[in-house]
Motif scaffolding. Structure first.
Motif, PDB file in Angstrom:
ATOM      1  N   GLY A  64       3.265   4.777   0.030  1.00  0.00           N
ATOM      2  CA  GLY A  64       2.551   3.694  -0.624  1.00  0.00           C
ATOM      3  C   GLY A  64       1.583   3.054   0.356  1.00  0.00           C
ATOM      4  O   GLY A  64       1.872   2.964   1.556  1.00  0.00           O
ATOM      5  N   ALA A  65       0.421   2.643  -0.132  1.00  0.00           N
ATOM      6  CA  ALA A  65      -0.590   1.996   0.710  1.00  0.00           C
ATOM      7  C   ALA A  65      -0.800   0.568   0.197  1.00  0.00           C
ATOM      8  O   ALA A  65      -0.956   0.351  -1.010  1.00  0.00           O
ATOM      9  N   PHE A  66      -0.831  -0.379   1.120  1.00  0.00           N
ATOM     10  CA  PHE A  66      -0.844  -1.795   0.759  1.00  0.00           C
ATOM     11  C   PHE A  66      -1.906  -2.550   1.558  1.00  0.00           C
ATOM     12  O   PHE A  66      -2.110  -2.282   2.748  1.00  0.00           O
ATOM     13  N   VAL A  67      -2.554  -3.494   0.899  1.00  0.00           N
ATOM     14  CA  VAL A  67      -3.481  -4.399   1.582  1.00  0.00           C
ATOM     15  C   VAL A  67      -2.982  -5.824   1.409  1.00  0.00           C
ATOM     16  O   VAL A  67      -2.307  -6.147   0.429  1.00  0.00           O
ATOM     17  N   ASP A 109      -0.166  -6.018  -1.353  1.00  0.00           N
ATOM     18  CA  ASP A 109      -0.605  -5.562  -2.660  1.00  0.00           C
ATOM     19  C   ASP A 109      -0.715  -4.040  -2.640  1.00  0.00           C
ATOM     20  O   ASP A 109      -1.385  -3.476  -1.759  1.00  0.00           O
ATOM     21  N   LEU A 110      -0.108  -3.376  -3.605  1.00  0.00           N
ATOM     22  CA  LEU A 110      -0.174  -1.921  -3.697  1.00  0.00           C
ATOM     23  C   LEU A 110      -1.566  -1.483  -4.130  1.00  0.00           C
ATOM     24  O   LEU A 110      -2.127  -1.991  -5.087  1.00  0.00           O
ATOM     25  N   VAL A 111      -2.126  -0.492  -3.427  1.00  0.00           N
ATOM     26  CA  VAL A 111      -3.416   0.094  -3.776  1.00  0.00           C
ATOM     27  C   VAL A 111      -3.164   1.558  -4.144  1.00  0.00           C
ATOM     28  O   VAL A 111      -2.746   2.354  -3.306  1.00  0.00           O
ATOM     29  N   GLY A 112      -3.409   1.910  -5.397  1.00  0.00           N
ATOM     30  CA  GLY A 112      -3.052   3.251  -5.846  1.00  0.00           C
ATOM     31  C   GLY A 112      -1.567   3.316  -6.172  1.00  0.00           C
ATOM     32  O   GLY A 112      -0.870   2.306  -6.184  1.00  0.00           O
ATOM     33  N   ASP A 124       1.332  16.452   4.245  1.00  0.00           N
ATOM     34  CA  ASP A 124      -0.047  16.939   4.300  1.00  0.00           C
ATOM     35  C   ASP A 124      -0.850  16.538   3.074  1.00  0.00           C
ATOM     36  O   ASP A 124      -2.081  16.699   3.060  1.00  0.00           O
ATOM     37  N   ALA A 125      -0.204  16.042   2.031  1.00  0.00           N
ATOM     38  CA  ALA A 125      -0.895  15.735   0.774  1.00  0.00           C
ATOM     39  C   ALA A 125      -1.244  14.268   0.619  1.00  0.00           C
ATOM     40  O   ALA A 125      -1.962  13.904  -0.312  1.00  0.00           O
ATOM     41  N   VAL A 126      -0.757  13.394   1.493  1.00  0.00           N
ATOM     42  CA  VAL A 126      -1.040  11.971   1.332  1.00  0.00           C
ATOM     43  C   VAL A 126      -2.461  11.668   1.786  1.00  0.00           C
ATOM     44  O   VAL A 126      -3.035  12.382   2.619  1.00  0.00           O
ATOM     45  N   SER A 127      -3.035  10.608   1.231  1.00  0.00           N
ATOM     46  CA  SER A 127      -4.373  10.180   1.636  1.00  0.00           C
ATOM     47  C   SER A 127      -4.450   8.670   1.521  1.00  0.00           C
ATOM     48  O   SER A 127      -3.684   8.032   0.793  1.00  0.00           O
ATOM     49  N   LEU A 128      -5.400   8.095   2.235  1.00  0.00           N
ATOM     50  CA  LEU A 128      -5.613   6.649   2.192  1.00  0.00           C
ATOM     51  C   LEU A 128      -6.549   6.309   1.041  1.00  0.00           C
ATOM     52  O   LEU A 128      -7.533   7.011   0.811  1.00  0.00           O
TER      53      LEU A 128
END
Length: 227
Positions: free
Chosen positions: A128-131, A139-142, A150-154
């Motif tokens: 999970g990516a958060f700002v 806050d969750l982004v995406g 290898d499949a994760v991205s920002l």
């Protein structure tokens, strides 16, 4: 429910067994790294923070539950304990993401963009990516997802830092490939950080009845959830 509500948080989705109580401006916490000991520790921790605060269980306004993702058994322990306590005093439950809880802890140390990865075994990570929002809350982004490293991205540019056990297990395939600063690979969720997320979710009307408080494993699916 007002912003000064007394909240009790339980987070057991990883090796950490963590309980925290917010009452007024004070936070009382018990936190221990104790794999496979959560069942033995969690209720005494609840009793201990209540005693320190001078409260009874009936004084709690709502319960904050670490809903996962994480270890199957650990997540189920938090759900079972919170449901039982909430039923016993007829109080609502606020489920919050265990990934977001780690991000919140790192944001308390000053970060604004936190990518969280838990080692999900089977060559996968919970991701999970958060700002940090204007109020300082993660806050969750995406989506939250379970993916091969290898499949994760920002999801967007930013001064991203990595946190969580996935960065310890798959350092080169995550931080190396994405160019992230690690520094927080050993960070586990703490109940005191779940309280911050829980208070925001409570204000947003996200509390549920105890029977509706369910775990989130996210294997085979993704979730898009602010908490």
């Amino acid at each position: 429910m007002n912003a000064a509500a007394s909240l009790l948080a339980i987070e057991t989705s990883t090796e950490a067994c963590s309980v925290a109580l917010a009452v007024g401006g004070a936070v009382f916490e018990r936190h221990e790294i104790a794999p496979r000991e959560h069942t033995r520790l969690v209720l005494p921790m609840v009793q201990s923070v209540l005693a320190e605060a001078g409260l009874a269980l009936a004084d709690i306004d709502a319960f904050v539950m670490g809903r996962g993702p994480g270890a199957f058994t650990g997540v189920r322990i938090a759900v079972g304990v919170v449901q039982g306590l909430a039923f016993s005093v007829d109080r609502p439950v606020v489920p919050v993401s265990s990934l977001a809880t780690v991000a919140q802890g790192v944001m308390e140390a000053g970060a604004t963009h936190v990518a969280v990865a838990f080692d999900a075994r089977m060559d996968e990570v919970y991701w999970g990516a958060f700002v940090r929002d204007a109020a300082g809350v993660a806050d969750l982004v995406g989506p939250e997802a379970v993916l091969p490293p290898d499949a994760v991205s920002l999801p967007q540019p930013g001064p991203w830092v990595g946190a969580g056990s996935g960065f310890a297990a798959y350092s080169e395939r995550l931080s190396g490939r994405l160019g992230l600063r690690e520094g927080y690979a050993q960070r586990l969720p703490r109940a005191r950080d779940a309280l911050v997320l829980g208070r925001r979710a409570l204000r947003a009307g996200a509390a549920v009845d105890a029977a509706q408080a369910q775990p989130v494993y996210i294997r085979d699916r993704v979730v898009q959830n602010r908490s």
